[in-house]
Motif scaffolding. Structure first.
Motif, PDB file in Angstrom:
ATOM      1  N   ASP A 128       1.688   0.133   1.750  1.00 29.76           N
ATOM      2  CA  ASP A 128       1.180  -1.093   1.123  1.00 29.76           C
ATOM      3  C   ASP A 128      -0.284  -1.330   1.456  1.00 29.76           C
ATOM      4  O   ASP A 128      -1.087  -1.667   0.584  1.00 29.76           O
ATOM      5  N   GLY A 129      -0.617  -1.174   2.726  1.00 37.62           N
ATOM      6  CA  GLY A 129      -2.013  -1.356   3.129  1.00 37.62           C
ATOM      7  C   GLY A 129      -2.898  -0.333   2.450  1.00 37.62           C
ATOM      8  O   GLY A 129      -3.997  -0.656   1.982  1.00 37.62           O
ATOM      9  N   GLY A 130      -2.414   0.888   2.381  1.00 32.83           N
ATOM     10  CA  GLY A 130      -3.185   1.943   1.730  1.00 32.83           C
ATOM     11  C   GLY A 130      -3.444   1.614   0.273  1.00 32.83           C
ATOM     12  O   GLY A 130      -4.534   1.893  -0.252  1.00 32.83           O
TER      13      GLY A 130
ATOM     14  N   ASP B  28      -9.899   3.397   9.598  1.00 37.46           N
ATOM     15  CA  ASP B  28      -9.362   2.833   8.352  1.00 37.46           C
ATOM     16  C   ASP B  28      -7.923   2.367   8.537  1.00 37.46           C
ATOM     17  O   ASP B  28      -7.473   1.417   7.909  1.00 37.46           O
ATOM     18  N   MET B  29      -7.232   3.079   9.429  1.00 38.32           N
ATOM     19  CA  MET B  29      -5.819   2.781   9.603  1.00 38.32           C
ATOM     20  C   MET B  29      -5.600   1.363  10.135  1.00 38.32           C
ATOM     21  O   MET B  29      -4.600   0.732   9.801  1.00 38.32           O
TER      22      MET B  29
ATOM     23  N   ILE C  72      -3.757  -1.379  -1.046  1.00 40.71           N
ATOM     24  CA  ILE C  72      -4.808  -2.397  -1.096  1.00 40.71           C
ATOM     25  C   ILE C  72      -6.173  -1.775  -0.880  1.00 40.71           C
ATOM     26  O   ILE C  72      -7.091  -1.934  -1.700  1.00 40.71           O
ATOM     27  N   VAL C  73      -6.301  -1.040   0.224  1.00 37.56           N
ATOM     28  CA  VAL C  73      -7.613  -0.503   0.581  1.00 37.56           C
ATOM     29  C   VAL C  73      -8.118   0.480  -0.478  1.00 37.56           C
ATOM     30  O   VAL C  73      -9.262   0.388  -0.924  1.00 37.56           O
TER      31      VAL C  73
ATOM     32  N   ASP D  20      -3.665  -5.074   6.501  1.00 39.87           N
ATOM     33  CA  ASP D  20      -3.370  -5.481   5.125  1.00 39.87           C
ATOM     34  C   ASP D  20      -1.904  -5.240   4.771  1.00 39.87           C
ATOM     35  O   ASP D  20      -1.250  -6.089   4.173  1.00 39.87           O
ATOM     36  N   GLY D  21      -1.420  -4.076   5.151  1.00 44.15           N
ATOM     37  CA  GLY D  21      -0.015  -3.783   4.892  1.00 44.15           C
ATOM     38  C   GLY D  21       0.887  -4.740   5.641  1.00 44.15           C
ATOM     39  O   GLY D  21       1.884  -5.226   5.110  1.00 44.15           O
ATOM     40  N   GLY D  22       0.516  -5.025   6.864  1.00 42.80           N
ATOM     41  CA  GLY D  22       1.300  -5.952   7.674  1.00 42.80           C
ATOM     42  C   GLY D  22       1.362  -7.323   7.027  1.00 42.80           C
ATOM     43  O   GLY D  22       2.401  -7.986   7.049  1.00 42.80           O
TER      44      GLY D  22
ATOM     45  N   GLN E 197      -4.195   8.072   4.737  1.00 41.96           N
ATOM     46  CA  GLN E 197      -3.492   7.159   5.630  1.00 41.96           C
ATOM     47  C   GLN E 197      -2.047   7.605   5.855  1.00 41.96           C
ATOM     48  O   GLN E 197      -1.525   7.506   6.960  1.00 41.96           O
TER      49      GLN E 197
ATOM     50  N   MET F  54      -7.407  -1.269   9.417  1.00 45.17           N
ATOM     51  CA  MET F  54      -7.542  -2.103   8.224  1.00 45.17           C
ATOM     52  C   MET F  54      -6.264  -2.007   7.377  1.00 45.17           C
ATOM     53  O   MET F  54      -5.722  -3.015   6.922  1.00 45.17           O
ATOM     54  N   THR F  55      -5.808  -0.785   7.212  1.00 43.01           N
ATOM     55  CA  THR F  55      -4.609  -0.538   6.419  1.00 43.01           C
ATOM     56  C   THR F  55      -3.394  -1.246   6.999  1.00 43.01           C
ATOM     57  O   THR F  55      -2.636  -1.902   6.279  1.00 43.01           O
ATOM     58  N   VAL F  56      -3.244  -1.115   8.308  1.00 39.79           N
ATOM     59  CA  VAL F  56      -2.084  -1.722   8.962  1.00 39.79           C
ATOM     60  C   VAL F  56      -2.148  -3.248   8.873  1.00 39.79           C
ATOM     61  O   VAL F  56      -1.130  -3.910   8.657  1.00 39.79           O
TER      62      VAL F  56
ATOM     63  N   THR G  85       4.312  -0.313   5.799  1.00 39.63           N
ATOM     64  CA  THR G  85       3.049  -1.016   6.027  1.00 39.63           C
ATOM     65  C   THR G  85       1.847  -0.183   5.599  1.00 39.63           C
ATOM     66  O   THR G  85       0.936  -0.663   4.913  1.00 39.63           O
ATOM     67  N   VAL G  86       1.869   1.080   6.015  1.00 36.74           N
ATOM     68  CA  VAL G  86       0.750   1.962   5.689  1.00 36.74           C
ATOM     69  C   VAL G  86       0.654   2.198   4.182  1.00 36.74           C
ATOM     70  O   VAL G  86      -0.438   2.227   3.614  1.00 36.74           O
TER      71      VAL G  86
END
Lengths: 216, 216
Positions: B183-185, A176-177, B187-188, A183-185, B201, A179-181, B180-181
């Motif tokens: 923000d990405g977290g 999942d990380m 979203i997910v 999207d966050g990126g 995350q 995906m998270t990175v 990043t984590v």
DNA sequence: CAGGGACTGCACCATGAGTGCGGTTTTCCT
DNA sequence: AGGAAAACCGCACTCATGGTGCAGTCCCTG
């Protein structure tokens, strides 16, 4: 796979309608990534695509229908981009860990490029406006994310068979990380207008993965 | 400076106007997090806040002005939330690494809660619609992110003084990775409607940090 | 050359952002 | 108590945008 020779639509006829439809979607996608979905006006699309309102509504029932088409297309496209990327890495390297690490490096490059020319991501953009859409669209968003995460997880499990993890972390979370990175990126590099952050974050994630399976 | 006695709003008078203004912003914020900024209609805010259009435009010049106020408020609030969170950890533990790790644990809990009751994040939401706003709003978004990243980096540098990193990764990237984590977290977990992903995350990131400074 | 696909043109409606301005109520200061 | 400013209300109007409906047209293909 057996693909029959002439299957589906005789090459030429498709062209016209499908072409216009694609053009509309290209313009819409660019605008959505720039301004968000709600702020993307149909009139503006009409102008850029050089069609009339009737023309637009001939192809799409309404705006929600356009959104659905956009994500559907996005899903097909990006799924294959990811697959091809990691498949290429698989060809070059045998060890599943090394292949995954290489895949991440390639991914970092690709994403940096993509973010440079057109920052953003359809899925993320839609997620932040999902109450505007109907269930089908929202379900599609869920699917896209879950399929990706599942793919990453499958890879990590193959890696773990060869290299037992040295750090105590659930593989699912590690999958999942990514995906998270990503999207966050996207958010961070879009906000700061520095596409390189995206790449650096994927590489940081790569470092983490290497450490998990190879130690410090 | 000579401030005449009664200069600047006498405590009480503020209340009324400021109160309404805050109510408008609360309603707007909730709606923005749900549907996005463009899809948040003023009329709807008027209805919920029980005011008239004139009332709204008495407080805000236009929608962009509302957006600006929202982020400004968000910045003040969240900056202190983060600060307090890590400051609390600092009080409980001496070692900067242990304090940071504890802070991350607390953060994971807080974020999971926040995501449960009201998923989303103003900054992220605005980033995906930033072309609608003027330069001030966009600059504010940049500032918020940079200040946070800088704070994280400062902490990591203090940690590194005590515990030399065992993994080769730029501290700046590691600091950015938390942002990043998060923000990405967001979203997910918003997309999948599973607030726990956010927490997991952050904890995964925490594992990474521990590994970097303590080894496997 | 008929017929369907791919549109155009136009008229019309509802909603939403925003403006303008005069009037009213509430609050606070002196 | 009274006056002024703050904090609204009411209403009328503009313009952009999403969307509907339908008749007519151009063009490719069988």
């Amino acid at each position: 796979m057996v693909q029959s020779l002439t299957r589906e639509r005789p090459v030429q006829r498709v062209a016209k309608g499908e072409q216009t439809r694609d053009r509309i979607m290209d313009i819409a996608e660019a605008s959505v990534l720039e301004k968000g979905f709600a702020a993307t006006s149909i009139d503006e699309i009409l102008f850029e695509a050089c069609i009339t309102k009737s023309g637009f509504f001939y192809h799409f029932r309404d705006k929600n229908d356009l959104a659905l088409a956009l994500i559907e297309r996005f899903r097909e496209r990006n799924l294959s981009i990811f697959e091809e990327n990691f498949a290429r890495a698989d060809e070059l390297v045998e060890d599943p860990l090394q292949a995954f690490l290489l895949g991440l490096k390639l991914l970092a490059e690709i994403m940096a490029e993509v973010q440079t020319e057109r920052p953003g991501c359809l899925v993320s953009t839609f997620v932040f406006q999902d109450q505007q859409f109907d269930g089908r669209v929202r379900q599609m968003l869920v699917d896209v994310i879950q399929v990706w995460c599942a793919q990453f997880l499958a890879r990590l499990e193959r890696v773990a068979e060869v290299h037992p993890p040295r750090v105590d972390i659930p593989l699912a979370d590690l999958a999942d990380m990514l995906m998270t990175v990503i999207d966050g990126g996207i958010i961070v590099s879009k906000a700061l207008q520095e596409p390189q952050i995206m790449a650096r974050q994927i590489l940081a994630y790569r470092t983490f993965v290497r450490t998990v399976f190879l130690g410090t």
